[in-house]
Design a protein around this motif. Sequence first.
Motif, short mmCIF file in Angstrom:
data_model
loop_
_atom_site.label_atom_id
_atom_site.label_comp_id
_atom_site.label_asym_id
_atom_site.label_seq_id
_atom_site.Cartn_x
_atom_site.Cartn_y
_atom_site.Cartn_z
N TYR A 2 -8.29 11.24 68.38
CA TYR A 2 -9.10 12.14 67.59
C TYR A 2 -8.25 13.22 66.94
O TYR A 2 -7.31 13.73 67.51
CB TYR A 2 -10.15 12.84 68.46
CG TYR A 2 -11.21 11.93 68.98
CD1 TYR A 2 -12.10 11.31 68.11
CD2 TYR A 2 -11.33 11.68 70.34
CE1 TYR A 2 -13.09 10.48 68.58
CE2 TYR A 2 -12.31 10.85 70.83
CZ TYR A 2 -13.19 10.26 69.94
OH TYR A 2 -14.16 9.43 70.41
N ASP A 6 -12.14 16.56 64.06
CA ASP A 6 -13.12 15.49 64.19
C ASP A 6 -14.43 16.11 64.69
O ASP A 6 -14.42 16.82 65.69
CB ASP A 6 -12.60 14.43 65.17
CG ASP A 6 -13.52 13.23 65.27
OD1 ASP A 6 -14.75 13.43 65.30
OD2 ASP A 6 -13.00 12.11 65.32
N HIS A 8 -16.80 14.98 66.37
CA HIS A 8 -17.13 14.62 67.75
C HIS A 8 -16.30 15.42 68.75
O HIS A 8 -16.78 15.76 69.81
CB HIS A 8 -16.97 13.12 67.96
CG HIS A 8 -17.73 12.32 66.96
ND1 HIS A 8 -19.11 12.41 66.86
CD2 HIS A 8 -17.33 11.47 66.01
CE1 HIS A 8 -19.52 11.63 65.88
NE2 HIS A 8 -18.46 11.05 65.35
N HIS A 86 -24.38 15.23 71.62
CA HIS A 86 -23.22 14.65 72.29
C HIS A 86 -23.60 13.35 73.02
O HIS A 86 -22.89 12.34 72.92
CB HIS A 86 -22.61 15.65 73.27
CG HIS A 86 -21.47 15.10 74.04
ND1 HIS A 86 -20.29 14.72 73.45
CD2 HIS A 86 -21.33 14.84 75.36
CE1 HIS A 86 -19.48 14.25 74.37
NE2 HIS A 86 -20.09 14.32 75.54
N TYR A 89 -24.21 10.54 70.58
CA TYR A 89 -22.94 9.99 70.11
C TYR A 89 -22.35 9.03 71.14
O TYR A 89 -21.89 7.94 70.81
CB TYR A 89 -21.95 11.13 69.80
CG TYR A 89 -20.54 10.63 69.59
CD1 TYR A 89 -20.19 9.99 68.39
CD2 TYR A 89 -19.58 10.76 70.58
CE1 TYR A 89 -18.90 9.51 68.20
CE2 TYR A 89 -18.29 10.29 70.39
CZ TYR A 89 -17.96 9.66 69.20
OH TYR A 89 -16.69 9.18 69.01
N GLN A 90 -22.34 9.44 72.40
CA GLN A 90 -21.80 8.59 73.46
C GLN A 90 -22.56 7.26 73.54
O GLN A 90 -21.95 6.21 73.73
CB GLN A 90 -21.86 9.30 74.82
CG GLN A 90 -20.85 10.40 74.97
CD GLN A 90 -20.95 11.05 76.33
OE1 GLN A 90 -22.04 11.28 76.86
NE2 GLN A 90 -19.79 11.37 76.91
N GLU A 91 -23.86 7.32 73.40
CA GLU A 91 -24.66 6.09 73.47
C GLU A 91 -24.42 5.20 72.26
O GLU A 91 -24.31 3.98 72.40
CB GLU A 91 -26.14 6.44 73.63
CG GLU A 91 -26.45 6.97 75.01
CD GLU A 91 -27.91 7.28 75.24
OE1 GLU A 91 -28.73 7.10 74.30
OE2 GLU A 91 -28.24 7.71 76.36
N ARG A 92 -24.30 5.81 71.07
CA ARG A 92 -24.03 5.01 69.86
C ARG A 92 -22.67 4.31 69.96
O ARG A 92 -22.51 3.21 69.46
CB ARG A 92 -24.06 5.91 68.62
CG ARG A 92 -25.44 6.26 68.13
CD ARG A 92 -25.42 6.88 66.74
NE ARG A 92 -24.41 7.90 66.54
CZ ARG A 92 -24.58 9.20 66.79
NH1 ARG A 92 -25.72 9.63 67.26
NH2 ARG A 92 -23.61 10.06 66.56
N GLN A 93 -21.72 4.96 70.61
CA GLN A 93 -20.39 4.38 70.77
C GLN A 93 -20.34 3.38 71.93
O GLN A 93 -19.33 2.72 72.13
CB GLN A 93 -19.35 5.48 71.03
CG GLN A 93 -19.20 6.47 69.90
CD GLN A 93 -18.77 5.79 68.61
OE1 GLN A 93 -17.83 5.01 68.59
NE2 GLN A 93 -19.48 6.08 67.53
N GLY A 94 -21.43 3.28 72.67
CA GLY A 94 -21.48 2.38 73.82
C GLY A 94 -20.68 2.89 75.01
O GLY A 94 -20.33 2.12 75.90
N LEU A 95 -20.41 4.18 75.04
CA LEU A 95 -19.60 4.76 76.11
C LEU A 95 -20.42 4.96 77.38
O LEU A 95 -19.92 4.70 78.48
CB LEU A 95 -19.00 6.09 75.66
CG LEU A 95 -18.08 6.04 74.43
CD1 LEU A 95 -17.72 7.45 73.97
CD2 LEU A 95 -16.84 5.23 74.77
#
Length: 135
Positions: A2, A6, A8, A86, A89-95
Amino acid sequence: MYHQYDPHVLLWDEYKYRHDHIWQKLFQITIAVVLLGAVPYLKPEITQVLKGWILIAPLLGTVLTLISLVLMHFELTLFAKIASAHRSYQERQGLLKHSRHNYFRYLVMTYVSFLLLVSIANVAVVRLLWLGLVA
């Protein structure tokens, strides 16, 4: 990796800052209220000299807790928006997959409310002790 600008990374930095800020304030409020509430018990001789004025310290603790309850509401509202963004974002990234239940606000507000009740009870106890010393 990053970049420091950024969005995020900035979101994560804001999340950490707000979360730490809330915890820091909780500890500070607790220490201040306990110290203010303990003043009448430190030297009973002072209570006899100050008479009713000895209630000022525990009353200040109660007022501080009441103000903190209101301010914590606003701080937690802001934190919830940041946390939601936040987590999204983590869920969209599959984290991570987060639970939809977030108890942080409830726990913090319950704690500060309990601190307020204990502070009010302490004012009542000090008042009763003071009346007992005068009689």
